[in-house]
Design a protein around this motif. Structure first.
Motif, PDB file in Angstrom:
ATOM      1  N   ARG A 213      -9.637   5.492 -12.366  1.00  0.00           N
ATOM      2  CA  ARG A 213     -10.565   6.169 -11.458  1.00  0.00           C
ATOM      3  C   ARG A 213     -10.211   7.641 -11.309  1.00  0.00           C
ATOM      4  O   ARG A 213     -11.091   8.489 -11.201  1.00  0.00           O
ATOM      5  CB  ARG A 213     -10.544   5.472 -10.104  1.00  0.00           C
TER       6      ARG A 213
ATOM      7  N   ALA B 141      -2.830  -2.311 -10.294  1.00  0.00           N
ATOM      8  CA  ALA B 141      -3.424  -1.419  -9.288  1.00  0.00           C
ATOM      9  C   ALA B 141      -3.189   0.040  -9.660  1.00  0.00           C
ATOM     10  O   ALA B 141      -4.067   0.891  -9.485  1.00  0.00           O
ATOM     11  CB  ALA B 141      -2.831  -1.715  -7.912  1.00  0.00           C
TER      12      ALA B 141
ATOM     13  N   MET C  31      -6.561   4.242   1.576  1.00  0.00           N
ATOM     14  CA  MET C  31      -7.694   3.335   1.388  1.00  0.00           C
ATOM     15  C   MET C  31      -7.925   3.043  -0.094  1.00  0.00           C
ATOM     16  O   MET C  31      -8.235   1.918  -0.472  1.00  0.00           O
ATOM     17  CB  MET C  31      -8.960   3.920   2.028  1.00  0.00           C
ATOM     18  N   ASP C  32      -7.750   4.078  -0.931  1.00  0.00           N
ATOM     19  CA  ASP C  32      -7.903   3.873  -2.376  1.00  0.00           C
ATOM     20  C   ASP C  32      -6.842   2.918  -2.891  1.00  0.00           C
ATOM     21  O   ASP C  32      -7.117   2.060  -3.747  1.00  0.00           O
ATOM     22  CB  ASP C  32      -7.797   5.210  -3.128  1.00  0.00           C
ATOM     23  N   CYS C  33      -5.615   3.056  -2.371  1.00  0.00           N
ATOM     24  CA  CYS C  33      -4.529   2.166  -2.777  1.00  0.00           C
ATOM     25  C   CYS C  33      -4.811   0.723  -2.360  1.00  0.00           C
ATOM     26  O   CYS C  33      -4.581  -0.216  -3.130  1.00  0.00           O
ATOM     27  CB  CYS C  33      -3.210   2.628  -2.159  1.00  0.00           C
ATOM     28  N   LYS C  34      -5.318   0.574  -1.158  1.00  0.00           N
ATOM     29  CA  LYS C  34      -5.624  -0.775  -0.657  1.00  0.00           C
ATOM     30  C   LYS C  34      -6.730  -1.435  -1.485  1.00  0.00           C
ATOM     31  O   LYS C  34      -6.631  -2.607  -1.862  1.00  0.00           O
ATOM     32  CB  LYS C  34      -6.045  -0.707   0.815  1.00  0.00           C
ATOM     33  N   LYS C  35      -7.764  -0.669  -1.802  1.00  0.00           N
ATOM     34  CA  LYS C  35      -8.860  -1.195  -2.620  1.00  0.00           C
ATOM     35  C   LYS C  35      -8.373  -1.579  -4.010  1.00  0.00           C
ATOM     36  O   LYS C  35      -8.753  -2.610  -4.558  1.00  0.00           O
ATOM     37  CB  LYS C  35      -9.977  -0.156  -2.727  1.00  0.00           C
ATOM     38  N   ALA C  36      -7.512  -0.722  -4.584  1.00  0.00           N
ATOM     39  CA  ALA C  36      -6.998  -0.988  -5.930  1.00  0.00           C
ATOM     40  C   ALA C  36      -6.131  -2.244  -5.937  1.00  0.00           C
ATOM     41  O   ALA C  36      -6.212  -3.065  -6.866  1.00  0.00           O
ATOM     42  CB  ALA C  36      -6.201   0.208  -6.428  1.00  0.00           C
TER      43      ALA C  36
ATOM     44  N   GLU D 240      -5.535  -7.957  -7.189  1.00  0.00           N
ATOM     45  CA  GLU D 240      -4.954  -9.179  -6.613  1.00  0.00           C
ATOM     46  C   GLU D 240      -3.453  -9.034  -6.361  1.00  0.00           C
ATOM     47  O   GLU D 240      -2.659  -9.928  -6.638  1.00  0.00           O
ATOM     48  CB  GLU D 240      -5.236 -10.381  -7.504  1.00  0.00           C
TER      49      GLU D 240
ATOM     50  N   VAL E 269       0.844  -1.202   0.000  1.00  0.00           N
ATOM     51  CA  VAL E 269       0.000   0.000   0.000  1.00  0.00           C
ATOM     52  C   VAL E 269       0.872   1.242   0.000  1.00  0.00           C
ATOM     53  O   VAL E 269       0.626   2.206  -0.744  1.00  0.00           O
ATOM     54  CB  VAL E 269      -0.948   0.001   1.218  1.00  0.00           C
TER      55      VAL E 269
ATOM     56  N   THR F  15      -6.336  -4.740  -3.817  1.00  0.00           N
ATOM     57  CA  THR F  15      -7.225  -5.887  -3.606  1.00  0.00           C
ATOM     58  C   THR F  15      -7.896  -6.277  -4.918  1.00  0.00           C
ATOM     59  O   THR F  15      -7.954  -7.467  -5.267  1.00  0.00           O
ATOM     60  CB  THR F  15      -8.290  -5.552  -2.552  1.00  0.00           C
ATOM     61  N   GLU F  16      -8.386  -5.270  -5.645  1.00  0.00           N
ATOM     62  CA  GLU F  16      -9.038  -5.531  -6.934  1.00  0.00           C
ATOM     63  C   GLU F  16      -8.052  -6.120  -7.941  1.00  0.00           C
ATOM     64  O   GLU F  16      -8.418  -6.978  -8.755  1.00  0.00           O
ATOM     65  CB  GLU F  16      -9.621  -4.234  -7.483  1.00  0.00           C
TER      66      GLU F  16
END
Length: 217
Positions: free
Chosen positions: A44, A37, A21-26, A31, A9, A28-29
């Motif tokens: 986005r 990411a 949080m945006d980095c973590k979501k990206a 993988e 992250v 996760t998406e």
């Protein structure tokens, strides 16, 4: 699914400037794929930048850039929405980069919409003649000309040029990423580029006289 670690992250945040949080979501998406990411965040970011593009940007900076021992100079006006952002170091760095790019890449217009129609038509005439001289079938000449006129715009329009410090991005892409990072609309309004002696017809006779005068000394 790959585990998303704090180090991943942090690395993505430093690379993109996006929120944690945006980095973590990206990630996760994606993988755990850092490159993918980054692309997700860029996609986005561009989308959010597009939403801001209609907002009025009347603050900003006029920046100068002098190169080659004072032989090339640039003035550029870049606008933002607030005086607060105009003083932001990230924004100022972006404006400096744009001024430096203009000095190096020598654009003639900011956007293709600003290119006078008579200039476009003249260029099309030249390209059409070139294409016919190359022996291309007349039925496909117009299609070839349209492709080449698009290349013409990319050569002379600032927003469509490849950024000299990162050729994988155009100036337009760089601008949209900066909008997403800063959170305000940003617009490159106008610029002027000066080159010493440009447009002055050199007087060869005077040059010869100067040389001869030195020889006689």
């Amino acid at each position: 699914m790959a585990e998303v670690t704090a180090a991943m992250v942090k690395e993505l945040r430093e690379k993109t400037g996006a929120g944690m949080m945006d980095c973590k979501k990206a990630l996760t998406e994606a993988e755990g794929d850092l490159q993918r990411a980054t692309e997700v965040l860029r996609e986005r970011g561009l989308a959010s930048a597009a939403k801001k593009a209609g907002r009025v940007a009347a603050e900003g900076l006029v920046e100068s850039y002098i190169h080659a021992g004072g032989r090339i100079g640039v003035l550029v006006e870049v606008n933002c929405e607030t005086d607060f952002v105009a003083k932001n170091e990230d924004f100022r760095t972006f404006v400096k980069d744009v001024a430096m790019h203009i000095a190096a890449a020598s654009p003639q217009y900011v956007r293709r919409e600003e290119v006078p129609q008579d200039v476009v038509e003249k260029e099309k005439e030249i390209l059409r003649a070139q294409t016919l001289n190359e022996g291309k079938p007349e039925k496909i000449v117009e299609k070839i000309v349209e492709g080449r006129i698009d290349k013409f715009f990319k050569d002379i329009c600032l927003m469509e040029q490849q950024f000299v410090k990162d050729p994988d991005k155009t100036i337009d892409t760089l601008l949209r990423e900066k909008i997403a990072t800063i959170g305000e609309n940003i617009s490159i309004r106008r610029f002027a580029r000066y080159v010493v002696g440009e447009g002055i017809e050199k007087n060869e006779a005077n040059f010869v006289d100067e040389v001869m005068a030195q020889v006689r000394q």
